[in-house]
Design an enzyme around this catalytic site. Structure first.
Site, PDB file in Angstrom:
ATOM      1  N   ASP A 161      -0.227  -3.309  27.276  1.00 24.02           N
ATOM      2  CA  ASP A 161       0.559  -4.601  26.735  1.00 24.02           C
ATOM      3  C   ASP A 161       0.278  -5.667  26.108  1.00 24.02           C
ATOM      4  OD1 ASP A 161       3.273  -6.270  27.951  1.00 24.02           O
ATOM      5  OD2 ASP A 161       1.844  -7.187  28.687  1.00 24.02           O
ATOM      6  N   ARG A 195      16.538  -8.563  33.322  1.00 25.24           N
ATOM      7  CA  ARG A 195      15.699  -7.814  34.424  1.00 25.24           C
ATOM      8  C   ARG A 195      16.313  -7.524  36.192  1.00 25.24           C
ATOM      9  NH1 ARG A 195       9.323  -9.074  32.935  1.00 25.24           N
ATOM     10  NH2 ARG A 195       9.201  -8.845  30.414  1.00 25.24           N
ATOM     11  N   HIS A 238      12.421  -5.086  28.545  1.00 28.66           N
ATOM     12  CA  HIS A 238      12.033  -5.318  29.314  1.00 28.66           C
ATOM     13  C   HIS A 238      11.854  -7.284  28.973  1.00 28.66           C
ATOM     14  CE1 HIS A 238       8.529  -4.157  28.650  1.00 28.66           C
ATOM     15  NE2 HIS A 238       7.841  -5.523  29.260  1.00 28.66           N
ATOM     16  N   ASP A 239      11.655  -6.903  28.025  1.00 24.99           N
ATOM     17  CA  ASP A 239      11.692  -7.753  26.994  1.00 24.99           C
ATOM     18  C   ASP A 239      12.815  -8.692  25.742  1.00 24.99           C
ATOM     19  OD1 ASP A 239       8.902  -8.559  27.108  1.00 24.99           O
ATOM     20  OD2 ASP A 239       8.035  -7.071  26.302  1.00 24.99           O
ATOM     21  N   GLU A 266       2.267  -1.712  22.790  1.00 23.24           N
ATOM     22  CA  GLU A 266       3.479  -2.621  22.310  1.00 23.24           C
ATOM     23  C   GLU A 266       2.588  -3.538  21.372  1.00 23.24           C
ATOM     24  OE1 GLU A 266       5.515  -6.468  24.213  1.00 23.24           O
ATOM     25  OE2 GLU A 266       3.615  -5.959  24.724  1.00 23.24           O
TER      26      GLU A 266
END
Length: 287
Positions: A34, A180, A131-132, A63
């Site tokens: 991440d 989400r 999810h982003d 990421e």
């Protein structure tokens, strides 16, 4: 959250020990890192050596949202989360000023492909949504038909396509945290036919994995039909051709037939394409 000093030998050894622990004790397949660009390169080089020594085929994906070649020379990550192909496709489908027509999309896809060496493209971790981000169906204005156009092209690109959980059931959702939502396990909350669509295009890719990942690509567009976009993937023996119709009207076969090669159709076929629809066919050269 605390900021750890990865230049400190004790901190570094502790973190590398964690990386190794989950591989040796739980046999995980890899690591997704991440906000990976905020850690120094030397640490990631040591991380890779540790992980690959424990499991040579472990997959390391970082990421990073911007140009990432500094991390992809084979000494740090195997891939980064590649949103760029997906962004270009959905912007075409929504007639964004950035990608208003098929010609612009073809130029964008070519530019993205040429931004990295071919081995990096083939190892890419490709996403349409995550999810982003908002979910794909919501990104294209709630149109399942447009989302399916995007998923089809996405599934046939080089690299590893990553389908976000719930895509197979037609989940919608805006920006985080709406993207989400809980998985709709109950059948009454699932879009009929969507599971079959997603597994179908995955099956198409798996059946022709060498063609998708190593074949040559030719983009198809027509300046007189801004909503037309296509892709031809080919090697020495077979080719797969996809045509998208972004328009809110039927695209007659006669309007795009000149972009099709006279080859023997193995599966699929071409006809008039409905509004926001697609057509594809797997063909092989005639004897």
């Amino acid at each position: 959250m605390p900021k750890l000093n990865t230049a400190n030998p004790e901190v570094r050894d502790f973190l590398l020990g964690i990386a190794k622990h989950y591989i040796t004790e739980f046999d995980i397949d890899g690591w997704r890192l991440d906000v990976a660009n905020e850690i120094d390169h030397e640490f990631w080089r040591a991380f890779r050596k540790t992980v690959k020594a424990a499991k040579p085929d472990a997959y390391i994906v970082g990421e990073i949202w911007h140009y990432s070649m500094d991390w992809l020379h084979g000494d740090q990550y195997d891939a980064v989360m590649n949103y760029h192909f997906g962004q270009a496709i959905y912007k075409f489908l929504t007639q964004s000023p950035e990608v208003p027509d098929g010609h612009t999309l073809a130029d964008r896809m070519t530019s993205l492909e040429l931004s990295y060496p071919l081995p990096v493209i083939r190892a890419g971790f490709n996403l349409m949504e995550s999810h982003d981000t908002a979910r794909l169906i919501s990104l294209v204005g709630g149109s399942l038909a447009k989302a399916r156009q995007a998923w089809l092209v996405f599934a046939l690109l080089p690299g590893s396509p990553c389908f976000y959980y719930g895509s197979e059931f037609g989940m919608t959702g805006g920006e985080d945290p709406d993207c989400r939502r809980c998985m709709p396990w109950e059948e009454e909350h699932q879009v009929p036919g969507q599971y079959e669509f997603i597994t179908g295009i995955i099956g198409l890719r798996k059946s022709h994995i060498e063609l998708c990942n190593r074949g040559m690509r030719q983009w198809i567009y027509d300046d007189a039909i801004p909503g037309l976009f296509g892709m031809r993937v080919y090697n020495g023996t077979e080719q797969l051709t996809v045509i998208l119709n972004r328009n809110d009207a039927v695209l007659p076969l006669k309007d795009y037939n000149r972009y099709l090669k006279d080859e023997e159709i193995v599966s699929g076929g071409f006809t008039d394409i409905p509004e926001n629809g697609f057509a594809y066919a797997l063909t092989q050269k005639r004897d």
